[in-house]
Write a protein that holds these residues in place. Sequence first.
Motif, PDB file in Angstrom:
ATOM      1  N   LYS A 275       0.854  -1.184   0.000  1.00  0.00           N
ATOM      2  CA  LYS A 275       0.000   0.000   0.000  1.00  0.00           C
ATOM      3  C   LYS A 275       0.890   1.234   0.000  1.00  0.00           C
ATOM      4  CE  LYS A 275      -0.558  -0.093   5.049  1.00  0.00           C
ATOM      5  NZ  LYS A 275      -1.521  -0.180   6.175  1.00  0.00           N
ATOM      6  N   THR A 276       0.296   2.380  -0.270  1.00  0.00           N
ATOM      7  CA  THR A 276       1.011   3.655  -0.263  1.00  0.00           C
ATOM      8  C   THR A 276       0.223   4.649   0.575  1.00  0.00           C
ATOM      9  OG1 THR A 276       1.934   3.238  -2.458  1.00  0.00           O
ATOM     10  CG2 THR A 276       1.966   5.506  -1.672  1.00  0.00           C
ATOM     11  N   LYS A 277       0.888   5.283   1.527  1.00  0.00           N
ATOM     12  CA  LYS A 277       0.246   6.265   2.398  1.00  0.00           C
ATOM     13  C   LYS A 277       1.152   7.481   2.497  1.00  0.00           C
ATOM     14  CE  LYS A 277      -1.726   6.896   7.013  1.00  0.00           C
ATOM     15  NZ  LYS A 277      -1.948   6.274   8.352  1.00  0.00           N
ATOM     16  N   ASP A 278       0.606   8.653   2.234  1.00  0.00           N
ATOM     17  CA  ASP A 278       1.375   9.904   2.269  1.00  0.00           C
ATOM     18  C   ASP A 278       2.622   9.799   1.399  1.00  0.00           C
ATOM     19  OD1 ASP A 278      -0.469  10.992   4.064  1.00  0.00           O
ATOM     20  OD2 ASP A 278       0.622  10.179   5.796  1.00  0.00           O
ATOM     21  N   LYS A 279       2.455   9.195   0.209  1.00  0.00           N
ATOM     22  CA  LYS A 279       3.516   9.023  -0.789  1.00  0.00           C
ATOM     23  C   LYS A 279       4.643   8.108  -0.312  1.00  0.00           C
ATOM     24  CE  LYS A 279       2.743  13.447  -3.100  1.00  0.00           C
ATOM     25  NZ  LYS A 279       3.360  14.714  -3.593  1.00  0.00           N
ATOM     26  N   ARG A 280       4.425   7.389   0.781  1.00  0.00           N
ATOM     27  CA  ARG A 280       5.429   6.449   1.276  1.00  0.00           C
ATOM     28  C   ARG A 280       4.948   5.024   1.007  1.00  0.00           C
ATOM     29  NH1 ARG A 280       8.632   6.730   6.963  1.00  0.00           N
ATOM     30  NH2 ARG A 280       9.102   8.731   5.989  1.00  0.00           N
TER      31      ARG A 280
END
Length: 509
Positions: free
Chosen positions: A22-27
């Motif tokens: 997954k990707t969260k806050d571009k991380r």
Amino acid sequence: MSPKLEKFVDYLPIMEAIRPSKTKDKRHYYEIKMEEFSQKMHRDLPPTRVWGYNRQVPGPTIEVNQGEPIEIKWDNQLPSRHILPVDRSIHDSDLPEVRTVTHLHGGETPWPSDGYPEAWFTKDYKEVGPFFQKEIYEYPNKQRATMLWYHDHAMGMTRLNNYAGLAGAYIIRDKHEKSLHLPSGSYEIPLIIQDRSFNEDGSLNYPTQPNDASEELPNPSIVPAFTGDTILVNGKVWPYVEVEPRKYRFRILNASNTRSYSLYLSSNQPIYQIGSDGGLLQKPVEMQVISMQPSERVDVIIDFERYKGQELILKNDLGENASPEDETDDVMQIKVSDSLSAPDKSIIPKRLSHIPSLKGNEIVAMRNLKLVGSSDKYGRPLLLLNNKRWHEAVTEKPKVGTTEIWSFINTTGFTHPMHIHLIQFQVLERQPFDLEKYNHDGSIIYTGPPQSPEPNERGWKDTIASPSGFITRVIGKYGPYSGNYVWHCHILEHEDYDMMRPLKVIDPE
């Protein structure tokens, strides 16, 4: 002794890049499991029981962009019993038999995510080591573009866990490298070279005792070194790869426990080395033979334009004293096709990067670090750093932002690949000394002038060959993080017992 296996019958696998969970806050966030399974290593071998990341050996390639941080949860789902012989005499016998912790080798990583040997954990984190910090590791990826690698680093178990299969490639990319028009896409191939021995049933063969074991030794007992009798590339025994008559970029890693390699091509054509452990060199270096110690990486370009329709072999020079029965002089076969699928627009640039020298920095410490041989209470070889065991007090405590020169004084009879966590360093020189006199009275008498590093060693390094009877000097700037790290010989049998020392990088006052 492995069963007789025909060479060049299996196609070279290419490890695919893993996608984030997954990707969260571009991380990007990844979950990577360590599991036991069976994998076919050769056409004529039954499937081999191995341990791997995400059910493959080597593990999936992790590709990231410079400056884009990622998170990884390394999930131990391994059984409670090891598939290889565990010596309980070399470290705390009460430790869990199966314990793991993943280290990003060459990574500039905050220490809770570095893979400290005593930050190990068991399945589902039911038991953890005294330095365990977190389940999710953070990798900032702020360093130069290069190929690193990830592998298990658990205290006293590194040799076994890596041999079982826990290793994989980690590639950092940046805009500068992309601007150089190097071979890319399907023309860029990672090569993870390992040696293994097999039993007739396909299982991994690893010794339970040294060859000259006495009745007094523990059983199982650690061995002082191990070299397998077959060569694997990307998890296949002596594979072949098909290439076009054009330039290819090979990212090569020596992921063997003990074995070093001297690689060359049967066609005797030049190999152009463009990078080392810490990324691109300043300019390409034309090589005929490339020597690699365990954990070293080389980034090379090979041009097959003149070899249409030919079959070449990537060879390993075993030296003049090689046994006729030793077949590890071959690594893999390269089959060159007759035609191109598209024009080759890649180049070998005359200039690759800028590497600022650390020599002008203020040197705050010069450390003399002896590589010494001794023996334990059973008479087994015990190789140490400055005559100290792992659990003795920390003696190397550089401050963040300071530059030090470390001199590895090798008083043993063979080469050690020395690795320092957290930093990439530069090689200054090697200077020979009278080893016989040192062993007689402990004095250092030089037998020749300092020798400059080889042209392909003049980039950034995290592992360096320290030859017997030489003082190998390196210069490094410590940081950007403080915390608990380590330095050690990267022959895995050596670092497990006990050629590894803690390194504490401390914040400035």
